[in-house]
Design an enzyme around this catalytic site. Structure first.
Site: not given
Ligand code: MRU
Length: 369
Positions: A54-55, A249, A260
């Site tokens: 993720r990221g 993101d 987030k």
């Protein structure tokens, strides 16, 4: 992993056989370090969708290596090109918000179809995916070099006293390949001997600050304190935060930032308390088409069970998931929010620090005009 294997310093790499792609399963951190092999496109999609990786930068790199895997598996297929193109589309749909995913997949796909012989296509896929990974390492290194000047300026203003940084979620090397985005200036400052302390949050829905950023910082010996997501405003009101640095993101080149869930609230609190709020990102995380982040950036809604349940280490060493809400209560799980440009003090990019607005971003990236 055996006890003699060195701990990985990247969250993704090509195995020695030059076929399998290996990743750290980040769902298992910090209690267990589990390495997973990716050999099929379904596994790549699952790894991204279930957040083993993720990221945004790492999702882009994983998507890029996913195309390499798709090419390997299509070599024997009757319709090589149609098969690879279909798999690329499937990979791009694994998660919606991080713009790096489509960027990484499209780049490798274009490199593949610049060749006519399938054997050359495979070599091209591997070369391009590897190049993307190395470029992201270099971009994050540069983000650290540019961003550290902001921390150095604060240290000077404070007469050498501890610089307190607040970061939300995990934008460290686990979310990228090395260095991280938001953490790159922090690691650079630490290397330079600056007295630095990090307030770490995202303690819900997935505890990525508490699990991942705290783990990373702890491994390097950077002083940090985990706080609840709701504590940031209080700390800011009491002069305990000097600067906020977060990752993203997807950010529009006009300055709106998706990150987030909860990032927007940090930005509001920072503005109310005159605390600089910076967003660190490589150019692969800019969306060069969208101009209105709030209206246009797709916000992922994930399984509500991530809100209903928490996972943690039991006294007997088992990792257990438990439900914390009443059985019949509904839960909603928005994974990201958008912080409007007006609340963003600036972007820290691989080309330098700039204001979160079209003119300053395009001045750093004139080829996007
Ligand atoms: O849902 P994730 O873990 O893929 O999202 C990651 C984040 O939102 C992080 O905050 C990070 O800053 C962006 S990627 C460097």
């Amino acid at each position: 992993m055996t006890e003699t294997d060195p701990a990985p310093t990247r969250p993704i790499w090509l195995a020695d056989d030059k076929k399998r792609v290996q990743i750290i399963d980040q769902r298992m951190l910090p209690h267990n370090l589990v390495i997973v092999d990716l050999t099929t496109v379904d596994q790549v999609i699952e790894a991204i969708g279930e957040m083993m990786v993720r990221g945004a930068p790492l999702i882009g790199v994983t998507g890029a290596f996913g195309v390499f895997i798709a090419v390997q598996n299509a070599l024997e297929s009757g319709d090589f090109e149609a098969q690879v193109r279909k798999e690329c589309l499937r990979i791009k749909e694994a998660r919606p918000t991080a713009v790096n995913l489509a960027w990484g997949v499209d780049r490798v796909c274009a490199a593949v179809f610049s060749k006519s012989n399938p054997g050359d296509c495979l070599a091209a896929a591997l070369a391009e995916a590897s190049a993307i990974a190395e470029e992201e390492v270099d971009n994050c290194r540069r983000i650290g070099e540019h961003g550290v000047s902001l921390i150095e300026a604060i240290r000077r203003e404070k007469g050498g006293k501890t610089v307190n940084v607040l970061t939300h979620c995990n934008a460290g090397w686990l979310a990228c390949v090395e260095h991280g985005t938001a953490t790159a200036p922090i690691y650079k400052a630490f290397e330079k001997g600056i007295d630095i302390h990090v307030w770490v949050d995202e303690t819900r829905p997935l505890n990525q600050g508490a699990r991942l950023t705290a783990w990373e910082l702890g491994q390097r010996g950077v002083a940090h304190t985990v706080i609840t997501d709701n504590a940031g405003g209080h700390l800011m009101q009491h002069g305990m935060v000097d600067i906020v640095i977060v990752g993203t993101d997807r950010s529009t080149y006009t300055g709106d930032v998706a990150n987030k869930i909860g990032t927007y609230l940090k930005a509001l609190a920072a503005r109310d308390n005159n605390i600089p709020f910076y967003v660190a990102l490589p150019s692969s995380t800019f969306d060069w088409e969208m101009t209105d982040g709030l209206a246009q950036i797709p916000i992922e809604e994930r399984n509500p069970d991530e809100v209903r349940c928490v996972e943690g280490l039991c006294p007997d060493g088992r990792v257990e998931k438990v439900r914390i809400v009443p059985e019949k209560s509904r839960a909603a799980n928005y994974a990201f929010d958008v912080t409007p440009a007006r609340l963003v003090t600036g972007f820290i990019t691989e080309r330098g620090v700039c204001g979160a607005n079209r003119d300053q971003v395009l001045a750093l990236f004139p080829e996007k005009r």
